[in-house]
Design a protein around this motif. Structure first.
Motif, PDB file in Angstrom:
ATOM      1  N   GLN A 186       0.836  -1.204   0.000  1.00 36.48           N
ATOM      2  CA  GLN A 186       0.000   0.000   0.000  1.00 36.48           C
ATOM      3  C   GLN A 186       0.866   1.248   0.000  1.00 36.48           C
ATOM      4  O   GLN A 186       1.663   1.439   0.920  1.00 36.48           O
ATOM      5  CB  GLN A 186      -0.843   0.008   1.275  1.00 36.48           C
ATOM      6  CG  GLN A 186      -2.033  -0.907   1.185  1.00 36.48           C
ATOM      7  CD  GLN A 186      -3.300  -0.099   1.001  1.00 36.48           C
ATOM      8  OE1 GLN A 186      -3.673   0.664   1.843  1.00 36.48           O
ATOM      9  NE2 GLN A 186      -3.959  -0.287  -0.133  1.00 36.48           N
ATOM     10  N   GLY A 187       0.708   2.070  -1.015  1.00 35.01           N
ATOM     11  CA  GLY A 187       1.390   3.361  -1.031  1.00 35.01           C
ATOM     12  C   GLY A 187       2.841   3.262  -1.451  1.00 35.01           C
ATOM     13  O   GLY A 187       3.319   2.180  -1.805  1.00 35.01           O
ATOM     14  N   PRO A 188       3.564   4.399  -1.429  1.00 33.76           N
ATOM     15  CA  PRO A 188       4.975   4.375  -1.825  1.00 33.76           C
ATOM     16  C   PRO A 188       5.822   3.670  -0.770  1.00 33.76           C
ATOM     17  O   PRO A 188       5.465   3.651   0.410  1.00 33.76           O
ATOM     18  CB  PRO A 188       5.354   5.860  -1.908  1.00 33.76           C
ATOM     19  CG  PRO A 188       4.335   6.575  -1.102  1.00 33.76           C
ATOM     20  CD  PRO A 188       3.093   5.740  -1.052  1.00 33.76           C
ATOM     21  N   LEU A 189       6.938   3.077  -1.189  1.00 35.51           N
ATOM     22  CA  LEU A 189       7.820   2.394  -0.237  1.00 35.51           C
ATOM     23  C   LEU A 189       8.456   3.429   0.698  1.00 35.51           C
ATOM     24  O   LEU A 189       8.932   4.461   0.242  1.00 35.51           O
ATOM     25  CB  LEU A 189       8.930   1.638  -0.983  1.00 35.51           C
ATOM     26  CG  LEU A 189       8.494   0.434  -1.811  1.00 35.51           C
ATOM     27  CD1 LEU A 189       9.697  -0.154  -2.559  1.00 35.51           C
ATOM     28  CD2 LEU A 189       7.855  -0.634  -0.937  1.00 35.51           C
ATOM     29  N   PRO A 190       8.480   3.150   1.997  1.00 29.45           N
ATOM     30  CA  PRO A 190       9.046   4.110   2.953  1.00 29.45           C
ATOM     31  C   PRO A 190      10.575   4.027   3.058  1.00 29.45           C
ATOM     32  O   PRO A 190      11.154   4.626   3.947  1.00 29.45           O
ATOM     33  CB  PRO A 190       8.379   3.720   4.276  1.00 29.45           C
ATOM     34  CG  PRO A 190       8.070   2.277   4.130  1.00 29.45           C
ATOM     35  CD  PRO A 190       7.852   2.002   2.663  1.00 29.45           C
ATOM     36  N   LEU A 230      15.662 -12.965  -3.766  1.00 33.27           N
ATOM     37  CA  LEU A 230      14.319 -12.539  -3.341  1.00 33.27           C
ATOM     38  C   LEU A 230      13.862 -13.337  -2.132  1.00 33.27           C
ATOM     39  O   LEU A 230      13.175 -12.825  -1.252  1.00 33.27           O
ATOM     40  CB  LEU A 230      13.316 -12.705  -4.496  1.00 33.27           C
ATOM     41  CG  LEU A 230      11.882 -12.292  -4.174  1.00 33.27           C
ATOM     42  CD1 LEU A 230      11.798 -10.813  -3.818  1.00 33.27           C
ATOM     43  CD2 LEU A 230      10.951 -12.607  -5.336  1.00 33.27           C
ATOM     44  N   SER A 231      14.272 -14.591  -2.070  1.00 33.73           N
ATOM     45  CA  SER A 231      13.916 -15.419  -0.924  1.00 33.73           C
ATOM     46  C   SER A 231      14.546 -14.850   0.348  1.00 33.73           C
ATOM     47  O   SER A 231      13.891 -14.761   1.391  1.00 33.73           O
ATOM     48  CB  SER A 231      14.372 -16.862  -1.158  1.00 33.73           C
ATOM     49  OG  SER A 231      14.006 -17.663  -0.071  1.00 33.73           O
ATOM     50  N   GLY A 232      15.811 -14.432   0.249  1.00 29.87           N
ATOM     51  CA  GLY A 232      16.480 -13.810   1.397  1.00 29.87           C
ATOM     52  C   GLY A 232      15.775 -12.521   1.799  1.00 29.87           C
ATOM     53  O   GLY A 232      15.572 -12.241   2.973  1.00 29.87           O
ATOM     54  N   LEU A 233      15.399 -11.771   0.785  1.00 38.80           N
ATOM     55  CA  LEU A 233      14.756 -10.474   1.028  1.00 38.80           C
ATOM     56  C   LEU A 233      13.394 -10.658   1.704  1.00 38.80           C
ATOM     57  O   LEU A 233      13.066  -9.972   2.667  1.00 38.80           O
ATOM     58  CB  LEU A 233      14.580  -9.778  -0.321  1.00 38.80           C
ATOM     59  CG  LEU A 233      14.352  -8.283  -0.320  1.00 38.80           C
ATOM     60  CD1 LEU A 233      15.600  -7.555   0.125  1.00 38.80           C
ATOM     61  CD2 LEU A 233      13.971  -7.812  -1.721  1.00 38.80           C
ATOM     62  N   LEU A 234      12.614 -11.601   1.215  1.00 37.50           N
ATOM     63  CA  LEU A 234      11.253 -11.776   1.740  1.00 37.50           C
ATOM     64  C   LEU A 234      11.209 -12.565   3.039  1.00 37.50           C
ATOM     65  O   LEU A 234      10.384 -12.298   3.899  1.00 37.50           O
ATOM     66  CB  LEU A 234      10.376 -12.519   0.716  1.00 37.50           C
ATOM     67  CG  LEU A 234       9.998 -11.782  -0.560  1.00 37.50           C
ATOM     68  CD1 LEU A 234       9.263 -12.723  -1.504  1.00 37.50           C
ATOM     69  CD2 LEU A 234       9.128 -10.568  -0.256  1.00 37.50           C
ATOM     70  N   PHE A 235      12.090 -13.557   3.184  1.00 34.51           N
ATOM     71  CA  PHE A 235      11.950 -14.483   4.311  1.00 34.51           C
ATOM     72  C   PHE A 235      13.090 -14.411   5.322  1.00 34.51           C
ATOM     73  O   PHE A 235      13.075 -15.136   6.307  1.00 34.51           O
ATOM     74  CB  PHE A 235      11.811 -15.927   3.808  1.00 34.51           C
ATOM     75  CG  PHE A 235      10.638 -16.129   2.890  1.00 34.51           C
ATOM     76  CD1 PHE A 235       9.348 -15.956   3.364  1.00 34.51           C
ATOM     77  CD2 PHE A 235      10.821 -16.479   1.564  1.00 34.51           C
ATOM     78  CE1 PHE A 235       8.257 -16.140   2.531  1.00 34.51           C
ATOM     79  CE2 PHE A 235       9.741 -16.670   0.715  1.00 34.51           C
ATOM     80  CZ  PHE A 235       8.451 -16.491   1.196  1.00 34.51           C
ATOM     81  N   GLU A 236      14.101 -13.599   5.085  1.00 30.20           N
ATOM     82  CA  GLU A 236      15.204 -13.562   6.031  1.00 30.20           C
ATOM     83  C   GLU A 236      15.297 -12.197   6.726  1.00 30.20           C
ATOM     84  O   GLU A 236      14.767 -12.028   7.807  1.00 30.20           O
ATOM     85  CB  GLU A 236      16.502 -14.002   5.344  1.00 30.20           C
ATOM     86  CG  GLU A 236      16.483 -15.524   5.134  1.00 30.20           C
ATOM     87  CD  GLU A 236      17.505 -16.049   4.138  1.00 30.20           C
ATOM     88  OE1 GLU A 236      18.387 -15.298   3.716  1.00 30.20           O
ATOM     89  OE2 GLU A 236      17.408 -17.242   3.790  1.00 30.20           O
ATOM     90  N   ILE A 237      15.903 -11.208   6.076  1.00 28.30           N
ATOM     91  CA  ILE A 237      16.142  -9.963   6.819  1.00 28.30           C
ATOM     92  C   ILE A 237      15.705  -8.713   6.088  1.00 28.30           C
ATOM     93  O   ILE A 237      16.007  -7.614   6.534  1.00 28.30           O
ATOM     94  CB  ILE A 237      17.636  -9.823   7.166  1.00 28.30           C
ATOM     95  CG1 ILE A 237      18.497 -10.108   5.956  1.00 28.30           C
ATOM     96  CG2 ILE A 237      18.046 -10.741   8.285  1.00 28.30           C
ATOM     97  CD1 ILE A 237      18.756  -8.994   5.062  1.00 28.30           C
ATOM     98  N   GLY A 238      15.047  -8.850   4.968  1.00 33.88           N
ATOM     99  CA  GLY A 238      14.722  -7.681   4.156  1.00 33.88           C
ATOM    100  C   GLY A 238      13.747  -6.738   4.838  1.00 33.88           C
ATOM    101  O   GLY A 238      13.120  -7.085   5.833  1.00 33.88           O
ATOM    102  N   PRO A 239      13.621  -5.532   4.296  1.00 35.38           N
ATOM    103  CA  PRO A 239      12.736  -4.534   4.907  1.00 35.38           C
ATOM    104  C   PRO A 239      11.249  -4.818   4.679  1.00 35.38           C
ATOM    105  O   PRO A 239      10.415  -4.198   5.317  1.00 35.38           O
ATOM    106  CB  PRO A 239      13.158  -3.233   4.230  1.00 35.38           C
ATOM    107  CG  PRO A 239      13.788  -3.647   2.948  1.00 35.38           C
ATOM    108  CD  PRO A 239      14.399  -4.996   3.176  1.00 35.38           C
ATOM    109  N   PHE A 240      10.931  -5.719   3.760  1.00 33.17           N
ATOM    110  CA  PHE A 240       9.531  -6.079   3.594  1.00 33.17           C
ATOM    111  C   PHE A 240       9.374  -7.583   3.480  1.00 33.17           C
ATOM    112  O   PHE A 240      10.340  -8.310   3.221  1.00 33.17           O
ATOM    113  CB  PHE A 240       8.897  -5.379   2.382  1.00 33.17           C
ATOM    114  CG  PHE A 240       9.608  -5.608   1.084  1.00 33.17           C
ATOM    115  CD1 PHE A 240       9.351  -6.711   0.291  1.00 33.17           C
ATOM    116  CD2 PHE A 240      10.557  -4.680   0.637  1.00 33.17           C
ATOM    117  CE1 PHE A 240      10.002  -6.902  -0.910  1.00 33.17           C
ATOM    118  CE2 PHE A 240      11.228  -4.877  -0.566  1.00 33.17           C
ATOM    119  CZ  PHE A 240      10.950  -5.982  -1.340  1.00 33.17           C
TER     120      PHE A 240
END
Ligand SMILES: *[C@@H]1O[C@H](CO)[C@@H](O)[C@H](O)[C@H]1NC(C)=O
Ligand SMILES: *[C@@H]1O[C@H](CO)[C@@H](O)[C@H](O)[C@H]1NC(C)=O
Ligand SMILES: *[C@@H]1O[C@H](CO)[C@@H](O)[C@H](O)[C@H]1NC(C)=O
Ligand SMILES: *[C@@H]1O[C@H](CO)[C@@H](O)[C@H](O)[C@H]1NC(C)=O
Length: 377
Positions: free
Chosen positions: A37-41, A88-98
């Motif tokens: 939702q909305g622009p990325l913060p 992308l797996s690291g980003l989504l399921f490990e330490i990413g901001p989203f």
């Protein structure tokens, strides 16, 4: 298990990465993400880095800026485990901001939410960090890659290669480190009451790696052991597997081919109890054209997204990163090795064992660790 190609390009990759950070070209800004939702913060940039002499292999990268002081905060190069798992797996399921909202798939594009535990926040209490110290980090299989890549960077710095990377150290979680790790897996299973004293003690003498093929009793015990742990989620033995050994080289792609109807019916009562369902959301998200456009992925460059690609071709050159740890520490690099205590694939016991083998003196005793006032470890 590291490809020579990857080895020889690691230095370059890091340098190009740093170059991108310093000179800021090449990548594309991502302001909005479908499902969010909305622009990325926070600032997100994606792009490609060519690998090899002819740069015919193109690595896709994600770069997110620190949410506090990007000018001075440390830079972390995060390498996803696997081998072969997507960034992308690291980003989504490990330490990413989203991350993906943990909700049942209902046919619409899965929703993206902010990750309160993101490492893009994690360091804002440490004013001692100056001028972008650089850390290499990862977990699981990255336990082989991270020390090797750190050493390549260190060697490059010593040889005067530019740009000089302000490498300060590296971080690893439940890192795969040496071949004898399997012995500790059995010790862990014994300590967790998954196998009997008899099975643990008698025929293999605590050694389950490279068993003498003539030791039939031990081989039999190993079979029994495998039967006893069969069906557990190796990365979190208490987790629901919902019939899938999620962490053991999951290839959900085959699952994904089930009809939509079957999938929606799969766990009628589930409020995303099953980790596999959360992973599955990533497939729906990553395969959506509008997501790919938003991430600036070159059209036609890849087919269906695969979270962990088990079919990559490479040559194994080492299964042991202990000598790299020893060298890096001797050079004064800092390391943070952390461990989840319910991981049987890379159990804390083996992590403690190789750390102990480095013979460092202990400067701080074991003590309680608390979360919100409650003892957590
Ligand atoms: C992709 O996501 C968009 C929302 O951003 C949605 O409108 C579209 O239907 C999705 N495409 C598919 C094939 O699901
Ligand atoms: C799925 O759930 C989301 C979030 O609750 C909702 O916005 C969307 O309309 C739902 N889609 C369908 C097809 O029911
Ligand atoms: C560790 O450092 C020594 C001395 O510089 C070097 O000979 C050795 O090859 C290094 N080990 C690894 C695994 O790189
Ligand atoms: C640690 O100490 C043991 C026993 O003294 C020795 O065999 C081993 O080589 C030492 N390891 C390192 C990395 O110094």
């Amino acid at each position: 298990m590291v490809t020579e190609k990857l080895n020889s390009t690691a230095q370059k990759w890091c340098c190009v990465f740093l170059y991108l950070l310093v000179f800021g070209d090449g990548g594309s800004q991502v302001k909005f993400l479908p499902g969010f939702q909305g622009p990325l913060p926070f600032e997100l940039e994606t792009g490609y880095i060519g690998v090899g002499e002819s740069e015919d292999v193109q690595l896709f990268y994600y770069f997110t800026k620190s949410e506090s002081q990007p000018e001075s905060d440390p830079i972390i190069l995060w390498l996803t485990g696997g081998p072969g798992c997507s960034a992308l797996s690291g980003l989504l399921f490990e330490i990413g901001p989203f991350t993906l909202e943990k909700e049942k798939y209902n046919g619409s594009l899965p929703r993206i939410v902010l990750n309160p535990y993101s490492w893009s926040k994690w360091l804002n209490d440490h004013p001692e960090f100056i001028s972008n110290p650089f850390y290499v980090a990862g977990d699981s299989y990255s336990g082989i890659l991270v020390p090797i890549i750190s050493q390549f960077i260190s060697d490059g710095n010593e040889m005067g290669i530019h740009p000089q990377i302000n490498l300060q150290g590296y971080m690893l979680g439940n890192p795969l480190t040496f071949p004898e790790e399997n012995d500790y897996k059995i010790q862990f299973a014994h300590g967790m009451a998954l196998i009997s004293d008899e099975l643990y003690e008698v025929h293999c003498n605590g050694k389950y790696q490279s068993v003498d093929p003539s030791n039939a009793k031990c081989l039999q015990d190993i079979n029994t052991f495998n039967e006893l742990i069969n069906g557990l989620d190796g990365a979190q033995i208490l987790d629901w597997t919902c019939g899938f050994a999620v962490s053991m080289s999951d290839d959900i792609a085959s699952q994904r081919r089930r009809s939509l109807h079957q999938q929606l019916d799969h766990h009628p009562l589930s409020a995303l109890k099953c980790h596999i369902d959360w992973y599955r959301l990533s497939y729906y998200w990553a395969d959506n054209e509008s997501v790919r456009d938003a991430l600036h992925i070159k059209k036609g460059s890849i087919g269906s997204w695969i979270r962990c690609n088990l079919k990559l071709q490479y040559k194994t050159t080492t299964w042991n990163s202990i000598p790299y740890h020893a060298n890096l520490s001797a050079k004064g690099y800092r390391s943070l090795i952390y461990s989840g205590d319910h991981d049987m694939m890379v159990p804390f016991l083996s992590t403690q064992a190789w750390i102990r083998s480095l013979n460092y003196s202990i400067i701080d005793e074991w003590r309680q660790w608390t979360v919100e006032g409650q003892v957590a470890g």
